[in-house]
Design a protein around this motif. Structure first.
Motif, mmCIF file in Angstrom:
data_model
loop_
_atom_site.group_PDB
_atom_site.id
_atom_site.type_symbol
_atom_site.label_atom_id
_atom_site.label_comp_id
_atom_site.label_asym_id
_atom_site.label_seq_id
_atom_site.Cartn_x
_atom_site.Cartn_y
_atom_site.Cartn_z
ATOM 1 N N LYS A 174 18.392 7.231 0.213
ATOM 2 C CA LYS A 174 16.995 7.297 0.636
ATOM 3 C C LYS A 174 16.059 7.115 -0.546
ATOM 4 O O LYS A 174 15.213 7.963 -0.820
ATOM 5 C CB LYS A 174 16.720 8.622 1.342
ATOM 6 N N GLY A 175 16.185 6.010 -1.229
ATOM 7 C CA GLY A 175 15.324 5.735 -2.369
ATOM 8 C C GLY A 175 14.071 4.991 -1.938
ATOM 9 O O GLY A 175 13.804 4.790 -0.756
ATOM 10 N N ILE A 176 13.292 4.561 -2.912
ATOM 11 C CA ILE A 176 12.095 3.762 -2.640
ATOM 12 C C ILE A 176 12.491 2.474 -1.923
ATOM 13 O O ILE A 176 11.808 2.021 -1.019
ATOM 14 C CB ILE A 176 11.356 3.444 -3.961
ATOM 15 N N PHE A 177 13.607 1.893 -2.346
ATOM 16 C CA PHE A 177 14.178 0.732 -1.659
ATOM 17 C C PHE A 177 15.364 1.238 -0.840
ATOM 18 O O PHE A 177 16.290 1.831 -1.388
ATOM 19 C CB PHE A 177 14.678 -0.313 -2.662
ATOM 20 N N SER A 178 15.351 1.036 0.463
ATOM 21 C CA SER A 178 16.477 1.471 1.291
ATOM 22 C C SER A 178 17.008 0.287 2.084
ATOM 23 O O SER A 178 16.280 -0.654 2.404
ATOM 24 C CB SER A 178 16.072 2.625 2.212
ATOM 25 N N PHE A 179 18.297 0.355 2.412
ATOM 26 C CA PHE A 179 18.997 -0.766 3.030
ATOM 27 C C PHE A 179 19.445 -0.403 4.445
ATOM 28 O O PHE A 179 19.796 0.739 4.715
ATOM 29 C CB PHE A 179 20.226 -1.135 2.191
ATOM 30 N N SER A 180 19.459 -1.412 5.320
ATOM 31 C CA SER A 180 19.893 -1.190 6.697
ATOM 32 C C SER A 180 21.355 -0.781 6.751
ATOM 33 O O SER A 180 21.760 -0.027 7.629
ATOM 34 C CB SER A 180 19.656 -2.439 7.550
ATOM 35 N N GLN A 181 22.146 -1.263 5.839
ATOM 36 C CA GLN A 181 23.530 -0.830 5.691
ATOM 37 C C GLN A 181 23.965 -1.057 4.257
ATOM 38 O O GLN A 181 23.536 -2.004 3.615
ATOM 39 C CB GLN A 181 24.464 -1.538 6.679
ATOM 40 N N TYR B 138 10.911 -1.104 -9.878
ATOM 41 C CA TYR B 138 11.963 -2.086 -10.164
ATOM 42 C C TYR B 138 13.310 -1.390 -10.012
ATOM 43 O O TYR B 138 13.491 -0.252 -10.442
ATOM 44 C CB TYR B 138 11.837 -2.631 -11.592
ATOM 45 N N ARG B 139 14.232 -2.080 -9.386
ATOM 46 C CA ARG B 139 15.592 -1.550 -9.248
ATOM 47 C C ARG B 139 16.560 -2.735 -9.228
ATOM 48 O O ARG B 139 16.351 -3.708 -8.527
ATOM 49 C CB ARG B 139 15.722 -0.754 -7.950
ATOM 50 N N ARG B 140 17.613 -2.628 -10.029
ATOM 51 C CA ARG B 140 18.709 -3.600 -9.965
ATOM 52 C C ARG B 140 19.819 -2.947 -9.158
ATOM 53 O O ARG B 140 20.284 -1.860 -9.485
ATOM 54 C CB ARG B 140 19.221 -3.985 -11.341
ATOM 55 N N ILE C 4 20.990 -8.164 5.856
ATOM 56 C CA ILE C 4 20.723 -6.845 5.300
ATOM 57 C C ILE C 4 19.205 -6.709 5.176
ATOM 58 O O ILE C 4 18.555 -7.520 4.518
ATOM 59 C CB ILE C 4 21.373 -6.653 3.914
ATOM 60 N N LYS C 5 18.657 -5.689 5.799
ATOM 61 C CA LYS C 5 17.214 -5.434 5.729
ATOM 62 C C LYS C 5 16.949 -4.449 4.596
ATOM 63 O O LYS C 5 17.660 -3.453 4.455
ATOM 64 C CB LYS C 5 16.717 -4.860 7.052
ATOM 65 N N VAL C 6 15.931 -4.733 3.802
ATOM 66 C CA VAL C 6 15.515 -3.852 2.711
ATOM 67 C C VAL C 6 14.111 -3.342 3.036
ATOM 68 O O VAL C 6 13.192 -4.123 3.238
ATOM 69 C CB VAL C 6 15.481 -4.579 1.349
ATOM 70 N N ASP C 7 13.979 -2.020 3.104
ATOM 71 C CA ASP C 7 12.678 -1.390 3.314
ATOM 72 C C ASP C 7 12.150 -0.866 1.985
ATOM 73 O O ASP C 7 12.897 -0.295 1.190
ATOM 74 C CB ASP C 7 12.787 -0.217 4.290
ATOM 75 N N PHE C 8 10.866 -1.056 1.769
ATOM 76 C CA PHE C 8 10.196 -0.582 0.559
ATOM 77 C C PHE C 8 8.998 0.248 0.996
ATOM 78 O O PHE C 8 8.113 -0.244 1.686
ATOM 79 C CB PHE C 8 9.753 -1.786 -0.290
ATOM 80 N N GLU D 24 0.846 -1.182 0.000
ATOM 81 C CA GLU D 24 0.000 0.000 0.000
ATOM 82 C C GLU D 24 0.890 1.243 0.000
ATOM 83 O O GLU D 24 1.941 1.263 0.635
ATOM 84 C CB GLU D 24 -0.913 -0.024 1.217
ATOM 85 N N VAL D 25 0.445 2.293 -0.689
ATOM 86 C CA VAL D 25 1.206 3.530 -0.796
ATOM 87 C C VAL D 25 1.484 4.095 0.597
ATOM 88 O O VAL D 25 0.629 4.076 1.478
ATOM 89 C CB VAL D 25 0.438 4.545 -1.669
ATOM 90 N N ASN D 26 2.721 4.561 0.784
ATOM 91 C CA ASN D 26 3.197 5.160 2.042
ATOM 92 C C ASN D 26 3.178 4.197 3.226
ATOM 93 O O ASN D 26 3.127 4.626 4.373
ATOM 94 C CB ASN D 26 2.413 6.435 2.374
ATOM 95 N N THR D 27 3.232 2.913 2.952
ATOM 96 C CA THR D 27 3.294 1.891 3.996
ATOM 97 C C THR D 27 4.617 1.146 3.876
ATOM 98 O O THR D 27 5.030 0.776 2.785
ATOM 99 C CB THR D 27 2.120 0.900 3.854
ATOM 100 N N LEU D 28 5.268 0.929 5.015
ATOM 101 C CA LEU D 28 6.555 0.231 5.029
ATOM 102 C C LEU D 28 6.365 -1.263 4.838
ATOM 103 O O LEU D 28 5.563 -1.896 5.521
ATOM 104 C CB LEU D 28 7.270 0.492 6.361
#
Length: 133
Positions: free
Chosen positions: A29-36, A62-64, A49-53, A1-5
């Motif tokens: 600080k992109g749409i996909f962000s990483f814990s480190q 989509y991101r490579r 490694i945690k990935v937040d979307f 859902e939009v604006n939901t982690l």
């Protein structure tokens, strides 16, 4: 859902006897962000490694991302996600057509053959004239 982690994790594993430095080539600080995005994987261990979307619009994402490892070939991680808006009151549901890895691969194949920016109409015309893309 939009604006939901939405979050998921993956592990970088080091099977060698020496520590290995890594760098994840991603926006801070992109749409996909990483814990480190940089660190060291200890010898014979792994690092989570945690990935937040957090989608900002009802669309497909989509991101490579490339992962550089010291003294090793680079890795890549394909990330895909979909943002949608649930129906509330007068607002209708907004949900894009599902994006699958096969769609991404088809687009990459079109890019490799010089048709990456061709519109659907151009592709349909080419298919009708030549019987193939």
């Amino acid at each position: 859902e939009v604006n939901t982690l939405n979050a998921t994790s993956f592990f970088l594993r080091n099977e060698s006897l020496l520590p290995v430095n890594f760098t994840i080539c991603a926006e801070a600080k992109g749409i996909f962000s990483f814990s480190q995005v940089t660190g060291t994987i200890p010898a014979e261990l792994e690092v989570p490694i945690k990935v937040d979307f957090v989608p900002t619009h009802p669309t497909n994402y989509y991101r490579r991302v490339f992962i550089l490892l010291e003294n090793a070939l680079p890795l890549f991680l394909d990330l895909m996600g979909t943002g949608h808006i649930r129906p509330r009151g007068d607002v209708k549901e907004q949900r894009p057509y599902p994006l699958r890895h096969a769609h991404v691969q088809a687009w990459k194949n079109r890019c490799a053959s010089g048709l990456g920016h061709a519109t659907p109409a151009v592709l349909a015309d080419l298919l009708a004239r030549e019987g193939r893309l």
